[in-house]
Design an enzyme around this catalytic site. Sequence first.
Site, PDB file in Angstrom:
ATOM      1  N   TRP A 149       0.850  -1.203   0.000  1.00 50.08           N
ATOM      2  CA  TRP A 149       0.000   0.000   0.000  1.00 50.08           C
ATOM      3  C   TRP A 149       0.884   1.252   0.000  1.00 50.08           C
ATOM      4  CZ3 TRP A 149      -0.317   4.166   3.318  1.00 50.08           C
ATOM      5  CH2 TRP A 149      -1.402   5.021   3.145  1.00 50.08           C
ATOM      6  N   HIS A 150       2.015   1.171   0.694  1.00 49.82           N
ATOM      7  CA  HIS A 150       2.889   2.339   0.781  1.00 49.82           C
ATOM      8  C   HIS A 150       3.586   2.637  -0.525  1.00 49.82           C
ATOM      9  CE1 HIS A 150       2.303   1.687   5.090  1.00 49.82           C
ATOM     10  NE2 HIS A 150       2.609   2.961   5.220  1.00 49.82           N
ATOM     11  N   GLY A 151       3.813   1.629  -1.328  1.00 49.89           N
ATOM     12  CA  GLY A 151       4.481   1.880  -2.599  1.00 49.89           C
ATOM     13  C   GLY A 151       4.575   0.618  -3.422  1.00 49.89           C
TER      14      GLY A 151
ATOM     15  N   PHE B 149       2.264   8.401  -1.536  1.00 43.78           N
ATOM     16  CA  PHE B 149       1.550   7.130  -1.392  1.00 43.78           C
ATOM     17  C   PHE B 149       0.090   7.282  -1.788  1.00 43.78           C
ATOM     18  CE2 PHE B 149       4.789   6.695   2.200  1.00 43.78           C
ATOM     19  CZ  PHE B 149       5.771   6.373   1.286  1.00 43.78           C
TER      20      PHE B 149
END
Lengths: 341, 467
Positions: B319-321, B467
Site C-alpha cells: 500500500w505504501h508503494g 503514497f
Amino acid sequence: MDSFTSHFKNVPTRAALLLGTALGSWVVCVVYTLYLNPEVDHYRQGDVIKSAWAAKMEREQGAKIVAYGGSSCEFSIDGERLLANYGLPVVNDGQHAGMGAVVLTESVLGKLRRGDTLIVALEPELLATPLNEEPALAVQFSFAMGHPEWVLHPALDVGHVNWFSAAASLRPGGYHAFTLLGKWMRRQPLYRYQVRDYARSGWARTAVRMALTGEIGEAPHLSNDARILLANLSRWCATNRVRVVYSLPWLYCSPDRFHLLQKRNAEFLIEMIHFIPVLRDQALGADPVASDFADTPLHLTETAALRRTDELGRELRTWDTWTRQDLERARADVQQAARDP
Amino acid sequence: MNFAESRFWGLLAAGMAVILLLRWILSSSLGGRRDEFDKFALLSLGLFLLLCISWVTFIIFLVVAVLSYAGLKWILTHNQKRWHFYLFILIPLQLAPLAYYKYANFLVNGVLGFDVPALRHLFIPVGISFYSFQKVAFVVDTLAFRQPLPRFLDYLNFAGFFPQIVAGPIERRRDLLPQMEAFRFRWSAEQVNQGAGWIALGLFFKLCLADNLAALFDPTSMSNAYEIWLANLVFGLRIYYDFAGYSLIALGLASVLGLRLTLNFASPYCATSMVEFWRRWHITLSQWFRDYLYVPLGGGRVGWWAFNVALVFVVSGVWHGAGWNFALWGAIHGMALIANRLLSRRLKLATVLAWPLTMLTAFAAWLAFYETRTAVLGMKLKTLLAPHAYGRPALHEALQRWSSGHGFVLICFLLLTAGVLILEWQSIARRDAPYYYLCRPAILVGLVILTVILAPGKSNGFIYFAF
C-alpha cells in the site's frame, strides 16, 4: 449580524499568543538576517569594496570589465594585476554561489554602463538546475542590499519570488543556526572568510586549506530556466550596449578524471555558445593539480589565481573565443584522449 | 494540500474570506438555510483546494467519490440482500484508479516484464491511497451495519474534507459522517485554541524536525554499517515527524472548524513492542487493515493467524508503494509481529530491554522503506548482517565523514529530537495522553520560536503524498 467574531464566546487567547509569538520571532529573525548574519554581512561589505573599485575604474578608465559568478570567480581573478599588466580595468564581482544564478546576475546588472564588458563566470552547476525557487541566501542578500526587486521583480524575468516566500526566507534556518553555535563553541570565526582578505578589485583570498577528493559530479546541462536567463541576459546586454562573454571557472579533478571533466565541460560550452560567446580556455576548466586549490575544488590559491588571471588577461586582450566547430573538435579530442590515456 | 507551503495557507485564507463575506452578505436572505450554505461552502472550499493541486487529482477524486456513492445507492435500492456479492464488484471498481496509477507500472513492466513506456511516467494522484480506502470503508460499513445512505452533500463533505483528504487520517463513517451532517461554521475559543496548539505542534514536527532531518539524510553508503544505521535512524525520525506533523495539522484545522478527527499517531517511538508500535503508528491505516482484511481472513483466533498477519503486513507494505522493497518492509514487520506474539506468551522483557529491541527492529526495517533499488537494498542488508562491517576501520570512516560542521548540526537535531521524544514518553507515562506535555502553552510557545528560527528555507513535500 452573523459575523466571524460574533461566534466566539470569548477570545482564543492561546491561539493569539502562538500567532503573536510566531510574528515576534519572525521580526527578530529578520533583524538578525539583515543586520547581524555574518555571512550576509561579509558579502555586503565585500560589495562595498567591489563597488568602490568599479567606480574608480569608471572614473579613471571609462568603460570597465565586470566578471561575476559564484565564489570560484571571486577567488580566481585579480583585477589589479589585469589593470597593471594588461591594461584591463576588471572588477571582480564574484559572490557566494549559494545566492544562485538569478540573484548573482541581477545584482551585477546595476553596475554595468554602456560600453562595459560583462564576463559571465557562473559555475556550470548553477545553470544546470531549475531557477524557479530562489535559495534563502539569495533572498536574504537581496533584501540586505536594499534590492528586494532582484527576487521579487527580476529584470531578466526569471526566478520570481512572492512576498510571502521572501518574508519566510528572512530567517537563519537550522543549518545556519547550529553551524554558528558550533563555531561559537569552538571559538572559531563566525564566518570562514574575512573582509580583510579582499583585494581592492574584489578578488578574495583565503589561508584556509582543506583536503579535496577530486570527484566530479554529473555532467551539467543548461536547465530550461537557465536558457531563458542566458537568452534574456544576452538581449539585455545587446540593448544596453554591453559586450558579454562566458568564462569557465577552473575546477579541481583527480588526474584520472581530467579528460572526463574536459569532455563534460566542452559539452556544457557547446550549449553555452548558443547564447553567448565563450572565452577560449585551452584547459577547458579542468585542473588536476591539488595544490592549486585552497579549501574547495573551486577556490584557487593565490598563486593559481594569478595564473588564471594571466590566462584571462591573454584571452581578453586577444578576444580569443571558441567557435562551435572548435569546441566540437576539442570535445572529440578529449573524448579520444579519455579512451587512450 | 501541502500544509508546509505558504501557498496552501494563502489559498485557505482567501477561500475562508470569500465564504465569510458571502455568509455575511447573504445572512438575512439565507434564513433557515444557513446550515445548507455552510455545508456547501465547506465542500466548495475542499474541492477548490483539491483543484489547486491539479485537474487530474480533482477529477479522479470526483470519479471515485461519485462511483462509490452511485454504486452504494444502486445496491441499497435494488439488491440489499445480496450486498456481499455486489461488494466484490464495487470495491474493485473503487480501487481501479488506485491500481492503475500506483501499481500498473510495477506489475506490467516490473513483475510481468513487459515494456510499456506509457506506464513508466504515470504520476500518482495526490491522496488516492487514502481517499480510496476511506470510501471502501464507507461502502462496507454502510452495508454491513445497515446504515442509511447519507445525503450526497454530506457524503461529499465526508469524503472530501480538505484537511484529511490527501494523507489521512482515514476516517470511518461512524466518526466523521455525523459531524458532517451537523456541520455549521461555529467557532469557539476553546476549539480554536486547541486547533492552534495542534497546528503549531504539527508545523514544528514537519518544518523544524522533519525538513531539517531530510537535509541531513545521507543514504549513499553501501558498505559502512554505521553509516547505514545512521541513515536508518535519520530516516525513521524524519518520516515519523513528517507524517505525524501532517496528521496533527489536519487535526488542528479540523478542530478550528469545530470537527474532530482521529489522532493518527500516538508517540510510536515510545512503544515497547512491535504490537504496540502498530497501535501507535498510522493508527487509522492499521485499524483499516485490521477491520477490512485481517478480521475477514479470520483474525488471530484461527490456526493460520500467522499467515493472516504476514499477509496483512505485506499488503500494508505494498500500500505504501509499488515495489519489492515495500513488500519486504511489510514482511519484516509482519515477521516481527508474529515473533512478538509467539514470544510474549513465554517471555516478559523488562522495558529497558524491550524498548531498544523494538526500536532496533523498527529502525532496521526503515532501510527497506527508503531504499527502493532492490540490488542496493540487498547490498546494504548484507553489510548490516556482516560482523566485519562493524570493525574499527568502518567506525573510524564514519566518524571522519561526520566530523565536520555537518556532523555537529546533525548532533544538534538528534538532541532536539531526543528532547521531544522524552516529552512524548513522559506524556504517555504520566498522563497516558500522547503529546500532552508538548501541547502545554509554555512548551508550545518555545516550539513556535524554534520553528520560526530553525525551519529550513527550502520546504520538502510530505513523504506520504507519494503514497
